[in-house]
Design a protein around this motif. Structure first.
Motif, short mmCIF file in Angstrom:
data_model
loop_
_atom_site.label_atom_id
_atom_site.label_comp_id
_atom_site.label_asym_id
_atom_site.label_seq_id
_atom_site.Cartn_x
_atom_site.Cartn_y
_atom_site.Cartn_z
N THR A 197 0.87 -1.18 0.00
CA THR A 197 0.00 0.00 0.00
C THR A 197 0.90 1.22 0.00
N ILE A 198 0.75 2.04 -1.03
CA ILE A 198 1.74 3.09 -1.32
C ILE A 198 1.11 4.46 -1.12
N PRO A 199 1.76 5.35 -0.39
CA PRO A 199 1.22 6.71 -0.21
C PRO A 199 1.19 7.47 -1.53
N VAL A 200 0.37 8.51 -1.57
CA VAL A 200 0.36 9.42 -2.72
C VAL A 200 1.55 10.37 -2.57
N ALA A 201 2.42 10.35 -3.58
CA ALA A 201 3.64 11.17 -3.52
C ALA A 201 3.32 12.64 -3.76
N LYS A 202 4.02 13.52 -3.04
CA LYS A 202 3.83 14.97 -3.22
C LYS A 202 4.64 15.47 -4.42
N HIS A 203 5.66 14.73 -4.81
CA HIS A 203 6.44 15.09 -6.00
C HIS A 203 6.98 13.79 -6.59
N SER A 204 7.45 13.87 -7.82
CA SER A 204 7.78 12.66 -8.57
C SER A 204 8.92 11.86 -7.97
N ASN A 205 9.82 12.49 -7.24
CA ASN A 205 10.98 11.78 -6.70
C ASN A 205 10.82 11.39 -5.23
N GLU A 206 9.61 11.57 -4.67
CA GLU A 206 9.47 11.29 -3.24
C GLU A 206 9.57 9.80 -2.97
N LYS A 207 10.34 9.45 -1.96
CA LYS A 207 10.53 8.06 -1.54
C LYS A 207 9.99 7.89 -0.13
N PHE A 208 9.60 6.65 0.18
CA PHE A 208 8.98 6.38 1.47
C PHE A 208 9.66 5.19 2.15
N PRO A 209 9.72 5.20 3.47
CA PRO A 209 10.15 3.99 4.18
C PRO A 209 9.09 2.90 4.07
N VAL A 210 9.51 1.66 4.27
CA VAL A 210 8.62 0.51 4.16
C VAL A 210 8.42 -0.10 5.53
N LEU A 211 7.15 -0.38 5.87
CA LEU A 211 6.83 -1.09 7.10
C LEU A 211 6.32 -2.48 6.73
N LEU A 212 6.98 -3.50 7.26
CA LEU A 212 6.71 -4.89 6.89
C LEU A 212 6.02 -5.62 8.03
N GLU A 213 4.91 -6.29 7.70
CA GLU A 213 4.31 -7.27 8.60
C GLU A 213 4.34 -8.62 7.89
N TYR A 214 4.96 -9.60 8.53
CA TYR A 214 5.30 -10.87 7.89
C TYR A 214 4.75 -11.99 8.76
N LYS A 215 3.70 -12.66 8.26
CA LYS A 215 3.04 -13.67 9.10
C LYS A 215 2.29 -14.66 8.20
N PRO A 216 1.77 -15.74 8.80
CA PRO A 216 1.09 -16.78 8.00
C PRO A 216 -0.42 -16.69 8.03
N TYR A 217 -0.97 -15.59 8.51
CA TYR A 217 -2.40 -15.55 8.79
C TYR A 217 -3.24 -15.08 7.61
N ARG A 218 -2.74 -15.28 6.38
CA ARG A 218 -3.54 -15.15 5.17
C ARG A 218 -4.08 -13.73 4.99
N LYS A 219 -3.23 -12.87 4.45
CA LYS A 219 -3.55 -11.45 4.30
C LYS A 219 -4.73 -11.19 3.39
N ASP A 220 -5.04 -12.11 2.47
CA ASP A 220 -6.08 -11.83 1.48
C ASP A 220 -7.44 -12.42 1.83
N ASP A 221 -7.54 -13.14 2.94
CA ASP A 221 -8.88 -13.54 3.39
C ASP A 221 -9.00 -13.44 4.91
N ASN A 222 -8.35 -14.31 5.67
CA ASN A 222 -8.54 -14.32 7.12
C ASN A 222 -8.22 -12.98 7.78
N SER A 223 -7.13 -12.34 7.35
CA SER A 223 -6.69 -11.10 7.99
C SER A 223 -7.11 -9.85 7.24
N PHE A 224 -7.77 -9.99 6.12
CA PHE A 224 -7.97 -8.86 5.22
C PHE A 224 -8.72 -7.71 5.90
N ASN A 225 -9.90 -8.00 6.45
CA ASN A 225 -10.71 -6.91 7.01
C ASN A 225 -10.03 -6.25 8.19
#
Length: 1113
Positions: A197-225
């Motif tokens: 999920t990527i923020p809307v950049a204020k200018h073309s060269n803006e870069k963002f740090p990344v926050l990672l959550e790494y787990k087995p709990y099925r991001k696209d169904d069980n954990s989605f909502n």
């Protein structure tokens, strides 16, 4: 914008206004546009206006002053092509006159060509279904079209992204913000699925740090909502959020990892972090965060792998010892619960999104070894567990680390353990231990005590360590440690501590004596021999311990029944206040006749009412008294030492300190297999406990700033929460006094509010003395009972319902019936409410201006059999004509409108009666004359029966607007009967979790909607203007909930029960539903600052002060 002129859609004014250059104010053009959400102007200066309230788009010609409808059907909503539903942004093609509409509720963009009767879907799904994939939109709010290429650009608001749809394309692509699914390839060519999920950049060269959550709990169904609010909150604040499924789980490829926290899992994570750091939008800095599993592996990556791009972590409820401080062998004793079964089931699910169940899947599913089987093979603390336990590598923790622990979570020791061993190595370790179960601090639906905005804390933390612009960060200037010092199971205060161990800590040793006392005095010398007077024998009962919970977490109730099967040592009532923080150390001299035994020790607080509350617990597997472990030698005397789990607690003057010792605590600890007795030798040199007593601060310490926006908990288990609160005994005593002596409904028809008033005082934290003082005034206002014509019995109890003369008889009857049910009184209570399928009492709880409904809410919330009896009495005596409609009430037919929209439609429906003045006397004629009309509107209500909580939230918010947004713009007033809609909806919030029958739960919401509609009509249908709340200006730093409570509890307002019910309803709603641009807080502040203390409420027929109501022509 047209040249030097700006046109703006003003939602609150239901109009479009035009500003010319230099003008100080705008002028309205085009007539009324109810809930106007969008405007566009074509080359001929025609103005197009989208009306969310009328579900259509108007065109106004300045040349002719004629308004026509160019899209949708006025006052009709639907999903088929001729309808719109709450349209918002619009765009008009300057060449063709084609109108493009952001069809907000229908999740699509509709194109309406000139003079067309139907629209065509050009973005999103034509069926109106929302989603987050590239074929779907979710609540689009704005649209813009390139006239030459016909490319459509959409502000896809709920998905927080800008979507581009090429001409005639079946799907769009994300050009700003939003989420995208990418594959991350591992060295063995297995691909892990990542949602970025990527923020809307204020200018073309803006870069963002990344926050990672790494787990087995099925991001696209069980954990989605559950993940959605967290994801977008962080993305809006300038972080790329990466959710990654572990190998072999959810949407990721590969064979499932062989167990938790494997080398393969960590190898993959290293590769994931490197690829995220190299991602085109990334600034190269990665942070890891998460709860439970993802907190575990965050700590492992920070200590065992330490990849260069990983710069900081934020970990809640993690473990530093996978053997003794995890769920498999807590304290070295086996534990089994639902998780170990459910994780194997979840791991066996086919991969998202296609859920292919082919031969390969079946083979893997049934040949895979269950994880539980693997763990049972490793019952000793060895390299299997130690390999990835960070307690053995504390010195490697050189990353900034934010740790959250919960006093009601099994992993409560971890944060302090890590801090103690690593804070001098890491650049910064910040620790918060609060009143949390296995959930984040902001999860107010689950946590017992006050939490805080943990998402905001995460942003503060990662802003400092992952972004360049961090000069203004104040997080490093705060003390490292924040602790919640408990004064009961659910109350206490947050406090900073500057170091660990706390320098004010003093050890207080207490001894067990042969008269079952716990004392600081050293008992007379015992030489350790088997002298019967100095040995206590404990009979092993393997089944005991349910009172202490299902695992080493969660809220517990009274421990007395557990203690009856334990050795108990209790102090005399103390004559001081004792605060403890930390680990209680235990030494016991014991023996047993069996080769294996467990010793469980519980520290408890016995209050003035002889209720016994668990402070902390701990255990030792006797075979692990030494390294390596070895069986116990029968009848051999051992001195065993261990510590109890981390705790904070305040023992108050008059309370007693208790130690309870047992050999079982099932199901937290799996029982030993041997029948036995164990002996405890009361030797002062070997049998004692050491309490970590904290001396008082020399001066008052300010509360930690980040905990100031605290959220109050919602009672999940009312019997536990209520019993633990300091002044509930006083409340129940006073309620019982009123119940025994005074009316529930008197001869004037007035209902008792004593339980409401006392309950509100209790939940707003009034002191015992204040409650008793105020009760005297309540007591003076109520009348004594009058005798009933005859007795009410089981055989005749329904024959006199609706007759208030039988009030006393009904109360005596329900008192007897509920008392006879004993501990099952709650079930009996529900049986009476649901009795008689054709006309149950629950179908008329809104009679009597919903007082029975409100009383039911307090019965559940206070867990009071007395209030329950009064509630049934009110239901029976108030039963009236309303049930004739409510008994037959069906679910809405196929609606498409929100509850708020329907009430706005009710206001404008000229078929409805319009009375000379407002008042409750209008209710019956409204029901008799207008029910069919009300139901025609009711049938347009869009409800999702699969999400009852959302319906409750929608109706509650509706009542907030009815209460606080219906006055005249220049005269703030509050209607007495609309107030009852707000407080009765709060009661439903308390009631519906207890309604095990889903149809009944749905029906009470439908009943409320109908009743609220009738009350609204009877109060002359005042205009609902949401801006009257949202535009109400307050200073959040000063006019916060602390201010609201102070003004409520320290002024004359404290004596007004209806006022207190409103305030606590609003406060509790914010805790559950969130801030919502200050909706609940602003309404509370507005009430306090504008209420007429001499004549608080309006809404009666003779009151000259009125809301912004309809009036006869």
């Amino acid at each position: 914008m047209d040249g030097q002129t700006i046109y703006a859609a003003i939602e609150g004014d239901s109009a479009v206004k035009k500003w010319t250059k230099g003008a100080s104010e705008g002028i309205q053009v085009g007539g009324e546009c109810f809930y106007c959400m969008g405007v566009s102007v074509d080359k001929e200066k025609n103005v197009y206006m989208s009306s969310a309230g009328r579900s259509c788009v108007y065109k106004w010609s300045p040349q002719t002053n004629i308004i026509t409808i160019v899209a949708g059907r006025e006052n009709y909503q639907g999903t088929t092509s001729e309808y719109l539903s709450s349209p918002e942004g619009i765009y008009v093609d300057g060449n063709s006159g084609t109108v493009y509409v952001a069809d907000y509720v229908n999740n699509r963009i509709q194109k309406w060509e000139k003079d067309a009767h139907n629209g065509t879907t050009v973005a999103g799904l034509s069926t109106g279904e929302g989603g987050s994939d590239h074929e779907s939109l979710s609540e689009p709010s704005s649209v813009w079209v390139d006239d030459e290429t016909l490319v459509v650009y959409v502000a896809d608001s709920a998905n927080e992204r800008i979507q581009r749809w090429l001409y005639n394309a079946s799907m769009g692509d994300t050009i700003a913000g939003g989420s995208e699914n990418v594959w991350l390839s591992m060295p063995d060519d297995v691909r892990l699925s990542a949602t970025l999920t990527i923020p809307v950049a204020k200018h073309s060269n803006e870069k963002f740090p990344v926050l990672l959550e790494y787990k087995p709990y099925r991001k696209d169904d069980n954990s989605f909502n559950a993940d959605q609010s967290n994801i977008f909150y962080l993305a809006r604040r300038g972080f790329i959020v990466a959710k990654v499924d572990i190998r072999g789980t959810g949407s990721s490829e590969g064979v499932l990892i062989e167990r938790e926290y494997t080398t393969q899992e960590l190898d993959d994570c290293e590769n994931v972090i490197k690829q995220l750091a190299d991602y085109p939008h990334s600034n190269g800095r990665v942070g890891m965060f998460g709860l439970s599993w993802s907190a575990f592996n965050s700590l492992m990556m920070a200590t065992l792998r330490r990849p260069p791009s990983l710069r900081a972590i934020f970990a809640a409820h993690a473990s530093d010892d996978l053997y003794k401080n995890d769920i498999h062998y807590p304290d070295g004793i086996m534990h089994l619960d639902h998780y170990i079964v459910s994780i194997d089931h979840a791991n066996a699910l086919p991969a998202t999104p296609n859920y292919v169940m082919n031969e390969q899947w079946i083979k893997e599913r049934f040949t895979r070894r269950p994880w539980a089987d693997i763990y049972l093979e490793h019952q000793l603390d060895d390299s299997f567990w130690r390999k990835h336990s960070i307690k053995y590598v504390y010195a490697n923790l050189t990353l900034p680390t934010y740790l959250i622990g919960g006093l009601y979570d099994p992993y409560k020791d971890t944060a302090i353990n890590i801090y103690e061993h690593a804070h001098q190595i890491s650049p910064k370790i910040k620790v918060v231990v609060g009143p949390f179960i296995h959930a984040m601090p902001d999860n107010v639906n689950r946590n017992p005590g006050p939490g805080f905005d943990s998402n905001a804390e995460m942003v503060r933390w990662f802003n400092h360590w992952l972004k360049d612009d961090n000069e203004n960060s104040d997080i490093l200037n705060e003390p490292d440690i924040t602790l919640f010092i408990r004064t009961s199971l659910t109350t206490g205060t947050y406090r900073y501590e500057s170091q660990w161990p706390i320098h004010r800590r003093r050890t207080r040793r207490m001894y067990m004596t042969n008269d079952r006392m716990l004392t600081e005095r050293i008992p007379s010398h015992v030489d350790g021999k088997r002298n019967n007077s100095n040995v206590d024998i404990l009979e092993y009962r393997p089944w005991i311990g349910f009172e202490s919970g299902l695992w080493l977490g969660g809220l517990t109730g009274n421990q007395q029944s557990y203690d009856e099967h334990s050795l108990v040592y209790q102090s005399d009532p103390i004559n001081e206040t004792i605060e403890i923080i930390g680990f209680v150390n235990v030494s016991l001299q014991v023996s047993t006749i069996a080769p294996m035994a467990h010793w469980i020790v519980r520290l408890e607080d016995v209050d003035n009412n002889a209720q016994v509350w668990l402070v902390t617990t701990g255990a030792l597997n006797g075979a692990q008294r030494q390294t390596p472990s070895a069986p116990l030698e029968p009848n051999h005397m051992y001195t065993i030492t261990f510590r109890l789990h981390f705790t904070t607690w305040t023992f108050f003057n008059g309370h007693s300190i208790r130690v309870a010792i047992s050999n079982a605590m099932f199901p937290t600890y799996w029982p030993s297999a041997f029948a036995m007795n164990t002996s405890l030798f009361l030797n002062s040199s070997a049998t004692f406990i050491d309490l970590p007593v904290i001396l008082p601060l020399s001066s008052t310490s300010p509360s930690p700033s980040f905990t100031q926006q605290q959220v109050s908990s919602t009672d999940i288990f009312p019997e536990l929460f209520s019993a633990a609160t300091t002044n509930l005994a006083v409340v129940n005593k006073l309620i019982a006094h009123t119940h025994a002596n005074h009316h529930v409904i008197d001869h004037h028809g007035f209902y008792t509010h004593t339980a409401h008033h006392l309950g509100s005082l209790h939940f707003l934290d009034a002191t015992d003395n204040k409650i008793e003082e105020l009760y005297k005034g309540m007591h003076d206002e109520v009348n004594f009972y009058q005798d009933s014509p005859h007795e009410i019995t089981r055989t005749n109890w329904r024959q006199s319902i609706g007759d208030k003369r039988f009030c006393k008889a009904y109360q005596e009857f329900f008192d007897q019936e509920l008392a006879a049910a004993g501990n099952d009184w709650r079930q009996k209570f529900m049986e009476f409410l649901l009795d008689n399928e054709s006309g149950p009492l629950i179908n008329c709880v809104v009679a009597g201006v919903a007082h029975p409904l409100i009383h039911i809410g307090y019965a559940f919330e206070l867990d009071s059999i007395v209030v329950a009896s009064e509630a049934l009495t009110m239901c029976a005596a108030s039963y009236n004509y309303l049930h004739e409609v409510i008994d037959k009430l069906k679910p809405p037919k196929s609606g498409s409108k929100s509850a708020l929209t329907i009430f706005q439609d009710l206001r404008s429906d000229h078929r409805l009666p319009l009375f000379d003045g407002p008042g409750v006397d209008n209710l019956e004629p409204t029901v008799k004359q207008a029910t069919d009309i009300i139901l025609s509107h009711y049938d347009q209500w869009l409800v999702n029966v699969n999400d009852l909580e959302k319906i409750v939230e929608e109706l509650f918010d509706l009542t907030v607007y009815l209460y606080g947004a219906t006055h005249k713009p220049d005269q703030i007033e509050f209607d007495f009967f609309l107030l009852h809609l707000l407080t009765s909806m709060n009661a439903i919030r308390m009631i519906y979790p207890h309604l095990n029958n889903r149809q009944v739960a749905e029906h009470i919401l439908y009943q409320f909607f109908y009743f609220a509609s009738a009350i609204y009509i009877g109060q002359l249908r005042p205009e609902i203007n949401k801006t009257l709340i949202h535009d109400y200006n307050i200073d959040y730093a000063k006019q916060n909930w602390n201010y609201v409570i102070e003004q409520s509890m320290n002024t004359d307002l404290i004596g007004h029960s209806h006022f207190l019910k409103v305030i606590r309803s609003l406060r509790d709603a914010e805790a559950v539903y969130g801030f919502k641009d200050g909706l609940y807080l602003k309404t509370a502040v507005k009430t306090i600052e504008n209420i007429n203390k001499e004549n608080m409420w309006i809404g009666g027929p003779t009151n000259p002060r009125q809301l912004n109501v309809l009036k006869r022509a």
